[in-house]
Scaffold this motif. Structure first.
Motif, mmCIF file in Angstrom:
data_model
loop_
_atom_site.group_PDB
_atom_site.id
_atom_site.type_symbol
_atom_site.label_atom_id
_atom_site.label_comp_id
_atom_site.label_asym_id
_atom_site.label_seq_id
_atom_site.Cartn_x
_atom_site.Cartn_y
_atom_site.Cartn_z
ATOM 1 N N THR A 54 14.177 16.510 -5.970
ATOM 2 C CA THR A 54 15.735 16.206 -6.038
ATOM 3 C C THR A 54 16.076 15.440 -5.122
ATOM 4 O O THR A 54 15.719 15.334 -3.893
ATOM 5 C CB THR A 54 16.303 17.413 -5.902
ATOM 6 N N THR A 55 16.775 14.098 -5.307
ATOM 7 C CA THR A 55 17.053 13.291 -4.383
ATOM 8 C C THR A 55 18.696 12.498 -4.574
ATOM 9 O O THR A 55 18.818 12.823 -5.670
ATOM 10 C CB THR A 55 15.920 12.115 -4.400
ATOM 11 N N THR A 56 19.215 12.172 -3.859
ATOM 12 C CA THR A 56 20.393 11.755 -4.116
ATOM 13 C C THR A 56 20.579 10.213 -3.576
ATOM 14 O O THR A 56 20.207 9.889 -2.544
ATOM 15 C CB THR A 56 21.496 12.549 -3.094
ATOM 16 N N LEU A 57 21.296 9.477 -4.490
ATOM 17 C CA LEU A 57 21.592 8.233 -4.258
ATOM 18 C C LEU A 57 23.136 7.874 -3.841
ATOM 19 O O LEU A 57 24.071 8.242 -4.666
ATOM 20 C CB LEU A 57 21.129 7.252 -5.350
ATOM 21 N N ARG A 58 23.367 7.694 -2.762
ATOM 22 C CA ARG A 58 24.726 7.177 -2.430
ATOM 23 C C ARG A 58 25.114 5.721 -2.341
ATOM 24 O O ARG A 58 24.539 4.993 -1.636
ATOM 25 C CB ARG A 58 25.041 7.700 -1.121
ATOM 26 N N LEU A 59 25.721 5.018 -3.642
ATOM 27 C CA LEU A 59 25.907 3.925 -3.867
ATOM 28 C C LEU A 59 26.917 3.382 -2.897
ATOM 29 O O LEU A 59 27.886 3.974 -2.347
ATOM 30 C CB LEU A 59 26.798 3.834 -5.163
#
Length: 165
Positions: A54-59
């Motif tokens: 699980t990973t998060t991309l912050r645009l």
């Protein structure tokens, strides 16, 4: 003079945006893209080896560039091809340090809060070939049953993209 010109330019852009929005409404075209600068997207992935990530991309808040639209993120990039209904979330941060990179490819209706797709994973050297196979699966396997069979046969993974803001 330049201040007056700037105000006129801003008014023109504002009017152009309103016209575009009205045309989109009248023509039934979505005036708002499913991806916007500053959003946060979570990739929940399961590789062919059953490893879970699980990973998060912050645009970034900056406007996207290129075609397909490239939204730069803290860990990689989100590529949107709205004309073809395709979204690719790339998390390359760990891969740049010798670890695993993730590429989640989804297609279809992109404005749902949760999007299911096909996962490419691997090192920076492996990821391009994996991504080619994922794109082939997405292009050819149209039903969930066909897609699941292709994912298993080609030893790819599955993923879900979730927009949280």
């Amino acid at each position: 003079m330049s201040s007056r010109l700037s105000r006129l330019h801003l008014r023109f852009l504002g009017l152009w945006g309103m016209v575009g929005g009205l045309l989109g409404t009248v023509l039934g075209v979505a005036a708002v893209l499913p991806v916007q600068p500053g959003q946060v997207w979570t990739i929940t992935a399961t590789t062919a080896e059953r490893e879970r990530f699980t990973t998060t991309l912050r645009l970034n808040p900056a406007a996207p560039t290129g075609m397909p639209l490239a939204f730069q993120a803290d860990r990689g990039v989100l590529l949107l091809d709205a004309a073809h209904g395709t979204l690719i979330a790339l998390d390359l941060l760990d891969a740049r340090a010798g670890g695993l990179g993730l590429a989640c490819v989804v297609d279809g209706v992109l404005d749902a809060p949760e999007l299911n797709g096909v996962l490419a994973s691997g090192t920076l050297e492996q990821l391009p070939d994996q991504l080619k196979r994922v794109l082939a699966v997405v292009a050819v396997a149209r039903t969930p049953t066909d897609r699941a069979a292709a994912v298993q046969e080609l030893r790819l993974g599955t993923c879900t993209l979730t927009r949280s803001s």
